[in-house]
Design a protein around this motif. Sequence first.
Motif, PDB file in Angstrom:
ATOM      1  N   MET A   1       0.840  -1.180   0.000  1.00 48.54           N
ATOM      2  CA  MET A   1       0.000   0.000   0.000  1.00 48.54           C
ATOM      3  C   MET A   1       0.885   1.242   0.000  1.00 48.54           C
ATOM      4  O   MET A   1       1.892   1.292   0.696  1.00 48.54           O
ATOM      5  CB  MET A   1      -0.880  -0.010   1.262  1.00 48.54           C
ATOM      6  N   TRP A   2       0.482   2.186  -0.824  1.00 45.95           N
ATOM      7  CA  TRP A   2       1.140   3.501  -0.866  1.00 45.95           C
ATOM      8  C   TRP A   2       0.080   4.575  -0.711  1.00 45.95           C
ATOM      9  O   TRP A   2      -0.999   4.480  -1.299  1.00 45.95           O
ATOM     10  CB  TRP A   2       1.837   3.730  -2.209  1.00 45.95           C
ATOM     11  N   LYS A   3       0.400   5.597   0.044  1.00 50.58           N
ATOM     12  CA  LYS A   3      -0.479   6.770   0.153  1.00 50.58           C
ATOM     13  C   LYS A   3       0.418   7.997   0.305  1.00 50.58           C
ATOM     14  O   LYS A   3       1.398   7.981   1.049  1.00 50.58           O
ATOM     15  CB  LYS A   3      -1.398   6.672   1.362  1.00 50.58           C
ATOM     16  N   GLN A   4       0.042   9.057  -0.404  1.00 43.38           N
ATOM     17  CA  GLN A   4       0.757  10.325  -0.247  1.00 43.38           C
ATOM     18  C   GLN A   4      -0.275  11.439  -0.199  1.00 43.38           C
ATOM     19  O   GLN A   4      -1.181  11.505  -1.028  1.00 43.38           O
ATOM     20  CB  GLN A   4       1.718  10.544  -1.412  1.00 43.38           C
ATOM     21  N   GLU A  29      -5.062   5.161   7.586  1.00 45.37           N
ATOM     22  CA  GLU A  29      -4.490   3.970   6.938  1.00 45.37           C
ATOM     23  C   GLU A  29      -3.334   3.384   7.750  1.00 45.37           C
ATOM     24  O   GLU A  29      -3.025   2.196   7.636  1.00 45.37           O
ATOM     25  CB  GLU A  29      -3.977   4.305   5.524  1.00 45.37           C
ATOM     26  N   LEU A  30      -2.710   4.207   8.558  1.00 45.17           N
ATOM     27  CA  LEU A  30      -1.593   3.767   9.390  1.00 45.17           C
ATOM     28  C   LEU A  30      -1.997   2.581  10.277  1.00 45.17           C
ATOM     29  O   LEU A  30      -1.234   1.629  10.455  1.00 45.17           O
ATOM     30  CB  LEU A  30      -1.125   4.940  10.256  1.00 45.17           C
ATOM     31  N   ARG A  31      -3.220   2.621  10.797  1.00 43.57           N
ATOM     32  CA  ARG A  31      -3.694   1.576  11.709  1.00 43.57           C
ATOM     33  C   ARG A  31      -3.824   0.209  11.032  1.00 43.57           C
ATOM     34  O   ARG A  31      -3.900  -0.814  11.707  1.00 43.57           O
ATOM     35  CB  ARG A  31      -5.032   2.000  12.309  1.00 43.57           C
ATOM     36  N   LYS A  32      -3.860   0.184   9.695  1.00 44.68           N
ATOM     37  CA  LYS A  32      -4.033  -1.078   8.955  1.00 44.68           C
ATOM     38  C   LYS A  32      -2.709  -1.764   8.637  1.00 44.68           C
ATOM     39  O   LYS A  32      -2.707  -2.900   8.177  1.00 44.68           O
ATOM     40  CB  LYS A  32      -4.772  -0.798   7.645  1.00 44.68           C
ATOM     41  N   LEU A  33      -1.588  -1.088   8.869  1.00 42.95           N
ATOM     42  CA  LEU A  33      -0.294  -1.641   8.459  1.00 42.95           C
ATOM     43  C   LEU A  33       0.367  -2.445   9.570  1.00 42.95           C
ATOM     44  O   LEU A  33       0.426  -2.005  10.717  1.00 42.95           O
ATOM     45  CB  LEU A  33       0.647  -0.517   8.030  1.00 42.95           C
ATOM     46  N   LYS A  34       0.900  -3.605   9.201  1.00 43.78           N
ATOM     47  CA  LYS A  34       1.699  -4.395  10.141  1.00 43.78           C
ATOM     48  C   LYS A  34       3.150  -3.928  10.126  1.00 43.78           C
ATOM     49  O   LYS A  34       3.819  -3.919  11.146  1.00 43.78           O
ATOM     50  CB  LYS A  34       1.630  -5.875   9.774  1.00 43.78           C
ATOM     51  N   VAL A  35       3.620  -3.542   8.952  1.00 48.54           N
ATOM     52  CA  VAL A  35       5.002  -3.095   8.793  1.00 48.54           C
ATOM     53  C   VAL A  35       5.043  -2.046   7.683  1.00 48.54           C
ATOM     54  O   VAL A  35       4.291  -2.126   6.717  1.00 48.54           O
ATOM     55  CB  VAL A  35       5.947  -4.283   8.473  1.00 48.54           C
ATOM     56  N   GLY A  36       5.898  -1.037   7.836  1.00 53.40           N
ATOM     57  CA  GLY A  36       6.004  -0.022   6.792  1.00 53.40           C
ATOM     58  C   GLY A  36       6.882   1.137   7.211  1.00 53.40           C
ATOM     59  O   GLY A  36       7.594   1.074   8.231  1.00 53.40           O
ATOM     60  N   LEU A  37       6.800   2.182   6.414  1.00 52.69           N
ATOM     61  CA  LEU A  37       7.549   3.413   6.658  1.00 52.69           C
ATOM     62  C   LEU A  37       6.652   4.612   6.435  1.00 52.69           C
ATOM     63  O   LEU A  37       5.821   4.609   5.516  1.00 52.69           O
ATOM     64  CB  LEU A  37       8.750   3.528   5.721  1.00 52.69           C
ATOM     65  N   SER A 129       0.822  29.126   8.251  1.00 53.73           N
ATOM     66  CA  SER A 129       0.547  27.690   8.192  1.00 53.73           C
ATOM     67  C   SER A 129       1.711  26.986   7.499  1.00 53.73           C
ATOM     68  O   SER A 129       2.439  27.588   6.717  1.00 53.73           O
ATOM     69  CB  SER A 129      -0.774  27.418   7.472  1.00 53.73           C
ATOM     70  N   ARG A 130       1.873  25.721   7.804  1.00 56.90           N
ATOM     71  CA  ARG A 130       2.966  24.917   7.227  1.00 56.90           C
ATOM     72  C   ARG A 130       2.371  23.676   6.587  1.00 56.90           C
ATOM     73  O   ARG A 130       1.416  23.092   7.082  1.00 56.90           O
ATOM     74  CB  ARG A 130       3.969  24.514   8.318  1.00 56.90           C
ATOM     75  N   ARG A 131       2.960  23.290   5.440  1.00 56.78           N
ATOM     76  CA  ARG A 131       2.501  22.094   4.724  1.00 56.78           C
ATOM     77  C   ARG A 131       3.492  20.959   4.960  1.00 56.78           C
ATOM     78  O   ARG A 131       4.698  21.138   4.835  1.00 56.78           O
ATOM     79  CB  ARG A 131       2.359  22.379   3.232  1.00 56.78           C
ATOM     80  N   LEU A 132       2.938  19.801   5.270  1.00 52.24           N
ATOM     81  CA  LEU A 132       3.726  18.624   5.564  1.00 52.24           C
ATOM     82  C   LEU A 132       3.278  17.504   4.623  1.00 52.24           C
ATOM     83  O   LEU A 132       2.133  17.062   4.683  1.00 52.24           O
ATOM     84  CB  LEU A 132       3.507  18.217   7.023  1.00 52.24           C
ATOM     85  N   MET A 133       4.177  17.090   3.716  1.00 49.28           N
ATOM     86  CA  MET A 133       3.852  15.979   2.809  1.00 49.28           C
ATOM     87  C   MET A 133       4.161  14.672   3.537  1.00 49.28           C
ATOM     88  O   MET A 133       5.244  14.487   4.073  1.00 49.28           O
ATOM     89  CB  MET A 133       4.648  16.048   1.518  1.00 49.28           C
ATOM     90  N   LEU A 134       3.171  13.789   3.536  1.00 47.59           N
ATOM     91  CA  LEU A 134       3.285  12.494   4.197  1.00 47.59           C
ATOM     92  C   LEU A 134       3.223  11.391   3.144  1.00 47.59           C
ATOM     93  O   LEU A 134       2.293  11.363   2.336  1.00 47.59           O
ATOM     94  CB  LEU A 134       2.130  12.305   5.181  1.00 47.59           C
ATOM     95  N   THR A 135       4.206  10.515   3.146  1.00 45.64           N
ATOM     96  CA  THR A 135       4.226   9.366   2.248  1.00 45.64           C
ATOM     97  C   THR A 135       4.288   8.114   3.115  1.00 45.64           C
ATOM     98  O   THR A 135       5.244   7.916   3.861  1.00 45.64           O
ATOM     99  CB  THR A 135       5.429   9.421   1.293  1.00 45.64           C
TER     100      THR A 135
END
Length: 139
Positions: A1-4, A29-37, A129-135
Amino acid sequence: MWKQDTLELRPRKRGFHLITSEVIDFLPELRKLKVGLLHLQLLHTSASLTLNENADPDVRHDMEAFINDRIPGNLPYFRHTLEGDDDMPAHIKASFLGTELTLAVRNGGLATGTWQGIWLGEHRDHGGSRRLMLTLNGE
């Protein structure tokens, strides 16, 4: 799974601010992952990200006091002053501390230490305000 996606952080006063819960709440979506970054990239040059103490707010105060002592504003040799006396010192602080973090994900959460939290370093008096890109990636 990828999300940005990009998280818009509300304006904050100058200093260090704990933003861990905002990041986690933004990524169900973080709660659904067993392993990732999870990679976080701040899309600004006068603010920073760091991973540090999440319990005692005195640590954030002391970090701000220390960094301001080491990188003061309004130094006579700065040329980049059109955006204010706090702008060039803010760029230096952002370069020293960094604008990116990559965190491990394990069993539906961030695999951080007990006392670790994500900090936004706001280095301008009126940064806005500040923008934070999350991948996020994982399985």
